[in-house]
Design a protein around this motif. Structure first.
Motif, PDB file in Angstrom:
ATOM      1  N   ILE A 185      14.903   5.441 -25.369  1.00 33.75           N
ATOM      2  CA  ILE A 185      13.534   4.974 -25.183  1.00 33.75           C
ATOM      3  C   ILE A 185      12.712   5.901 -24.277  1.00 33.75           C
ATOM      4  O   ILE A 185      11.504   6.044 -24.466  1.00 33.75           O
ATOM      5  CB  ILE A 185      13.543   3.517 -24.644  1.00 33.75           C
ATOM      6  N   LEU A 186      13.391   6.573 -23.340  1.00 38.37           N
ATOM      7  CA  LEU A 186      12.627   7.451 -22.435  1.00 38.37           C
ATOM      8  C   LEU A 186      12.143   8.694 -23.186  1.00 38.37           C
ATOM      9  O   LEU A 186      11.046   9.182 -22.950  1.00 38.37           O
ATOM     10  CB  LEU A 186      13.471   7.825 -21.218  1.00 38.37           C
ATOM     11  N   ASP A 187      12.987   9.187 -24.112  1.00 35.87           N
ATOM     12  CA  ASP A 187      12.561  10.326 -24.949  1.00 35.87           C
ATOM     13  C   ASP A 187      11.360   9.916 -25.808  1.00 35.87           C
ATOM     14  O   ASP A 187      10.392  10.674 -25.959  1.00 35.87           O
ATOM     15  CB  ASP A 187      13.691  10.763 -25.887  1.00 35.87           C
ATOM     16  N   LEU A 188      11.462   8.702 -26.381  1.00 30.07           N
ATOM     17  CA  LEU A 188      10.377   8.238 -27.258  1.00 30.07           C
ATOM     18  C   LEU A 188       9.075   8.071 -26.467  1.00 30.07           C
ATOM     19  O   LEU A 188       7.998   8.442 -26.932  1.00 30.07           O
ATOM     20  CB  LEU A 188      10.768   6.914 -27.927  1.00 30.07           C
ATOM     21  N   ALA A 189       9.207   7.515 -25.248  1.00 35.68           N
ATOM     22  CA  ALA A 189       8.000   7.347 -24.418  1.00 35.68           C
ATOM     23  C   ALA A 189       7.406   8.713 -24.103  1.00 35.68           C
ATOM     24  O   ALA A 189       6.179   8.902 -24.142  1.00 35.68           O
ATOM     25  CB  ALA A 189       8.367   6.607 -23.131  1.00 35.68           C
ATOM     26  N   ALA A 224      17.438  -7.916 -23.844  1.00 30.79           N
ATOM     27  CA  ALA A 224      17.334  -8.226 -22.415  1.00 30.79           C
ATOM     28  C   ALA A 224      17.785  -9.647 -22.081  1.00 30.79           C
ATOM     29  O   ALA A 224      18.402  -9.877 -21.041  1.00 30.79           O
ATOM     30  CB  ALA A 224      15.906  -8.003 -21.932  1.00 30.79           C
ATOM     31  N   SER A 225      17.511 -10.614 -22.985  1.00 30.80           N
ATOM     32  CA  SER A 225      17.851 -12.004 -22.640  1.00 30.80           C
ATOM     33  C   SER A 225      19.368 -12.191 -22.560  1.00 30.80           C
ATOM     34  O   SER A 225      19.853 -13.060 -21.836  1.00 30.80           O
ATOM     35  CB  SER A 225      17.229 -12.969 -23.635  1.00 30.80           C
ATOM     36  N   ALA A 226      20.124 -11.357 -23.291  1.00 34.58           N
ATOM     37  CA  ALA A 226      21.590 -11.464 -23.228  1.00 34.58           C
ATOM     38  C   ALA A 226      22.152 -10.657 -22.048  1.00 34.58           C
ATOM     39  O   ALA A 226      23.358 -10.669 -21.807  1.00 34.58           O
ATOM     40  CB  ALA A 226      22.202 -10.969 -24.535  1.00 34.58           C
ATOM     41  N   LEU A 227      21.286  -9.941 -21.336  1.00 31.63           N
ATOM     42  CA  LEU A 227      21.756  -9.097 -20.227  1.00 31.63           C
ATOM     43  C   LEU A 227      20.987  -9.427 -18.939  1.00 31.63           C
ATOM     44  O   LEU A 227      20.352  -8.550 -18.340  1.00 31.63           O
ATOM     45  CB  LEU A 227      21.566  -7.610 -20.580  1.00 31.63           C
ATOM     46  N   PRO A 228      21.045 -10.709 -18.511  1.00 29.53           N
ATOM     47  CA  PRO A 228      20.228 -11.100 -17.357  1.00 29.53           C
ATOM     48  C   PRO A 228      20.621 -10.397 -16.061  1.00 29.53           C
ATOM     49  O   PRO A 228      19.827 -10.326 -15.133  1.00 29.53           O
ATOM     50  CB  PRO A 228      20.468 -12.616 -17.244  1.00 29.53           C
ATOM     51  N   GLU A 229      21.854  -9.889 -15.986  1.00 30.41           N
ATOM     52  CA  GLU A 229      22.311  -9.240 -14.749  1.00 30.41           C
ATOM     53  C   GLU A 229      22.078  -7.741 -14.756  1.00 30.41           C
ATOM     54  O   GLU A 229      22.466  -7.046 -13.814  1.00 30.41           O
ATOM     55  CB  GLU A 229      23.814  -9.492 -14.535  1.00 30.41           C
ATOM     56  N   ALA A 230      21.493  -7.226 -15.843  1.00 32.58           N
ATOM     57  CA  ALA A 230      21.318  -5.773 -15.942  1.00 32.58           C
ATOM     58  C   ALA A 230      20.033  -5.357 -15.224  1.00 32.58           C
ATOM     59  O   ALA A 230      18.968  -5.200 -15.836  1.00 32.58           O
ATOM     60  CB  ALA A 230      21.292  -5.347 -17.408  1.00 32.58           C
ATOM     61  N   ALA A 231      20.146  -5.156 -13.922  1.00 32.73           N
ATOM     62  CA  ALA A 231      18.969  -4.813 -13.112  1.00 32.73           C
ATOM     63  C   ALA A 231      18.343  -3.500 -13.590  1.00 32.73           C
ATOM     64  O   ALA A 231      17.121  -3.321 -13.499  1.00 32.73           O
ATOM     65  CB  ALA A 231      19.367  -4.715 -11.647  1.00 32.73           C
ATOM     66  N   ILE A 232      19.177  -2.600 -14.107  1.00 30.73           N
ATOM     67  CA  ILE A 232      18.637  -1.300 -14.534  1.00 30.73           C
ATOM     68  C   ILE A 232      17.659  -1.452 -15.697  1.00 30.73           C
ATOM     69  O   ILE A 232      16.707  -0.688 -15.838  1.00 30.73           O
ATOM     70  CB  ILE A 232      19.782  -0.295 -14.873  1.00 30.73           C
ATOM     71  N   LEU A 233      17.886  -2.495 -16.504  1.00 26.29           N
ATOM     72  CA  LEU A 233      17.000  -2.732 -17.646  1.00 26.29           C
ATOM     73  C   LEU A 233      15.628  -3.196 -17.156  1.00 26.29           C
ATOM     74  O   LEU A 233      14.586  -2.728 -17.618  1.00 26.29           O
ATOM     75  CB  LEU A 233      17.638  -3.797 -18.548  1.00 26.29           C
ATOM     76  N   ARG A 234      15.643  -4.089 -16.168  1.00 28.74           N
ATOM     77  CA  ARG A 234      14.363  -4.578 -15.623  1.00 28.74           C
ATOM     78  C   ARG A 234      13.591  -3.430 -14.970  1.00 28.74           C
ATOM     79  O   ARG A 234      12.382  -3.313 -15.079  1.00 28.74           O
ATOM     80  CB  ARG A 234      14.603  -5.705 -14.613  1.00 28.74           C
ATOM     81  N   LYS A 235      14.337  -2.560 -14.304  1.00 26.44           N
ATOM     82  CA  LYS A 235      13.685  -1.414 -13.662  1.00 26.44           C
ATOM     83  C   LYS A 235      13.072  -0.501 -14.735  1.00 26.44           C
ATOM     84  O   LYS A 235      11.945  -0.017 -14.589  1.00 26.44           O
ATOM     85  CB  LYS A 235      14.741  -0.646 -12.860  1.00 26.44           C
ATOM     86  N   ALA A 236      13.809  -0.287 -15.836  1.00 29.57           N
ATOM     87  CA  ALA A 236      13.295   0.579 -16.913  1.00 29.57           C
ATOM     88  C   ALA A 236      12.035  -0.028 -17.522  1.00 29.57           C
ATOM     89  O   ALA A 236      11.060   0.695 -17.794  1.00 29.57           O
ATOM     90  CB  ALA A 236      14.375   0.777 -17.980  1.00 29.57           C
ATOM     91  N   ASP A 263      14.535  10.383 -13.752  1.00 25.39           N
ATOM     92  CA  ASP A 263      15.416  10.908 -12.727  1.00 25.39           C
ATOM     93  C   ASP A 263      16.095   9.750 -11.964  1.00 25.39           C
ATOM     94  O   ASP A 263      17.306   9.731 -11.753  1.00 25.39           O
ATOM     95  CB  ASP A 263      14.520  11.720 -11.778  1.00 25.39           C
ATOM     96  N   ASP A 264      15.278   8.783 -11.587  1.00 22.64           N
ATOM     97  CA  ASP A 264      15.787   7.633 -10.834  1.00 22.64           C
ATOM     98  C   ASP A 264      16.807   6.851 -11.678  1.00 22.64           C
ATOM     99  O   ASP A 264      17.892   6.499 -11.204  1.00 22.64           O
ATOM    100  CB  ASP A 264      14.610   6.732 -10.429  1.00 22.64           C
ATOM    101  N   LEU A 265      16.478   6.609 -12.938  1.00 16.94           N
ATOM    102  CA  LEU A 265      17.377   5.822 -13.798  1.00 16.94           C
ATOM    103  C   LEU A 265      18.673   6.588 -14.063  1.00 16.94           C
ATOM    104  O   LEU A 265      19.762   5.996 -14.098  1.00 16.94           O
ATOM    105  CB  LEU A 265      16.673   5.478 -15.113  1.00 16.94           C
ATOM    106  N   GLU A 266      18.586   7.896 -14.250  1.00 20.90           N
ATOM    107  CA  GLU A 266      19.809   8.675 -14.492  1.00 20.90           C
ATOM    108  C   GLU A 266      20.712   8.683 -13.259  1.00 20.90           C
ATOM    109  O   GLU A 266      21.934   8.615 -13.363  1.00 20.90           O
ATOM    110  CB  GLU A 266      19.457  10.110 -14.906  1.00 20.90           C
ATOM    111  N   ASN A 267      20.089   8.767 -12.072  1.00 19.49           N
ATOM    112  CA  ASN A 267      20.894   8.704 -10.845  1.00 19.49           C
ATOM    113  C   ASN A 267      21.569   7.347 -10.718  1.00 19.49           C
ATOM    114  O   ASN A 267      22.721   7.249 -10.298  1.00 19.49           O
ATOM    115  CB  ASN A 267      20.020   8.984  -9.623  1.00 19.49           C
ATOM    116  N   GLU A 268      20.847   6.303 -11.115  1.00 15.10           N
ATOM    117  CA  GLU A 268      21.448   4.969 -11.039  1.00 15.10           C
ATOM    118  C   GLU A 268      22.614   4.859 -12.017  1.00 15.10           C
ATOM    119  O   GLU A 268      23.655   4.272 -11.704  1.00 15.10           O
ATOM    120  CB  GLU A 268      20.394   3.899 -11.327  1.00 15.10           C
ATOM    121  N   ARG A 269      22.448   5.440 -13.193  1.00 15.74           N
ATOM    122  CA  ARG A 269      23.559   5.393 -14.156  1.00 15.74           C
ATOM    123  C   ARG A 269      24.790   6.098 -13.588  1.00 15.74           C
ATOM    124  O   ARG A 269      25.916   5.620 -13.732  1.00 15.74           O
ATOM    125  CB  ARG A 269      23.139   6.053 -15.473  1.00 15.74           C
TER     126      ARG A 269
END
Ligand SMILES: C[S@@+](CC[C@H](N)C(=O)[O-])C[C@H]1O[C@@H](n2cnc3c(N)ncnc32)[C@H](O)[C@@H]1O
Length: 321
Positions: A185-189, A224-236, A263-269
């Motif tokens: 999605i980041l490439d597409l954006a 997203a609704s099946a991944l409520p604990e995925a904080a990285i998704l909310r940040k994205a 950069d921030d998301l890749e570091n988090e990954r």
């Protein structure tokens, strides 16, 4: 958007600490560690006398070093407190909201496998979610044994496979796979905003790029609704929303913002991948405990730590002769 190599683990941690968070559970625990976690550490600090040396390994922004300092201050004494980390740490400059690190010595770019302290010179080694990150745990353990000698203690709060943190990790990994590998999605954006800036990254045209971005976003929102604990998704989501808003005014500015977000998301990954390798299952914990006993630390105690009933934060291991 150009994708470079994944960030190095120590760089990924440096980025987190430079952002100012006090500790690595900042999304779950506000301020410094409290409750059962603080009680565990205060019980360890209670056993220390004035002037004795405490070394916090993998200290990050020094949350535990600060707890030690606060404990000593309440008793009207000082400890000789050190914080060590492989990352490029500098808590006095980076940690936000912290009172004062005066009197605490930090050792940046210093690995726990090679600690700058003499044999037997340390009364207490502390490690909060740090020792288990060592890629070579045995040398790190031997180094800890060396600096505490036969009179000191080492205390660990360890990531464990039965903890809340490891339960959320599965969802975080799924979210990373969706963001980076499946939807890209980041490439597409990037392509879409570039096309708005008048430099289409693809010959397929803006409408096609916009459509691809929208289907990727729809897929992410559905997941997203099946991944409520995925904080990285909310940040994205937050980053993508802000990118699109900025693109209305200045696509070039939006592209710069998106590059920083990526950069921030890749570091988090990278940190999440490091965390996955750090989590210890119950057998590994028991083996570590036995190993300490066999090394002469016969009073070592391994226990689960629940912050409140039902919320396991890991296991504690207190290594003492
Ligand atoms: C999860 S953070 C914990 C930070 C801190 N103890 C806290 O509770 O907020 C793990 C830290 O261990 C550090 N670390 C990982 N491997 C290390 C090593 N081999 N030597 C020293 N530090 C290391 C990382 O750079 C990171 O800052």
């Amino acid at each position: 958007m150009p994708t470079g190599p994944a960030p190095l683990e120590s760089d990924a941690w440096s980025r987190l600490w430079r952002a100012g968070v006090l500790h690595s559970c900042s999304t779950a625990i506000e301020g410094n560690y409290d409750g059962e976690i603080a009680a565990f550490w205060n019980a360890r600090f209670n056993g220390l006398q004035a002037g004795q040396r405490v070394v916090d390994i993998g200290t990050g922004n020094g949350a535990l070093a600060l707890l030690a300092k606060g404990h000593a201050a309440q008793r009207g004494i000082d400890f000789d407190i050190h914080g060590v980390d492989a990352a490029d740490i500098d808590p006095p400059h980076w940690a936000s909201g912290a009172t004062s690190f005066d009197g605490i010595t930090f050792h940046a770019r210093t690995r726990m496998e090679e600690l700058p302290f003499e044999a037997g010179s340390v009364a207490l080694v502390t490690s909060q979610y740090a020792f288990e990150y060592s890629r070579t745990r045995e040398p790190a353990l031997q180094e800890i044994f060396r600096i505490i000698g036969h009179a000191g203690t080492a205390a660990f709060l360890l990531h464990s496979s039965d903890s809340l943190i490891s339960m959320t990790l599965r969802q975080q990994h799924e979210a990373c796979a969706l963001l980076f590998d499946e939807t890209k999605i980041l490439d597409l954006a990037h392509q879409w905003v570039s096309s708005l800036a008048g430099s289409p990254a693809s010959s397929q045209g803006t409408a096609h790029i916009q459509h691809a971005f929208q289907s990727g976003s729809t897929r992410l929102v559905a997941a997203a609704s099946a991944l409520p604990e995925a904080a990285i998704l909310r940040k994205a989501f937050h980053y993508l929303h802000a990118t699109l808003e900025q693109a209305q005014g200045s696509p070039w500015q939006a592209l710069q913002y998106l590059a920083n977000a990526r950069d921030d998301l890749e570091n988090e990954r990278t940190r999440l991948q490091h965390l996955a390798g750090a989590i210890m299952d119950l057998r590994e914990l028991e083996v570590l405990h036995q190993h300490c006993i066999e090394a002469g630390y016969a009073s070592s105690i391994l226990r689960p730590l629940d912050q409140v009933a039902g919320s396991r934060m890991g296991w504690t291991l207190v290594v003492s002769p």
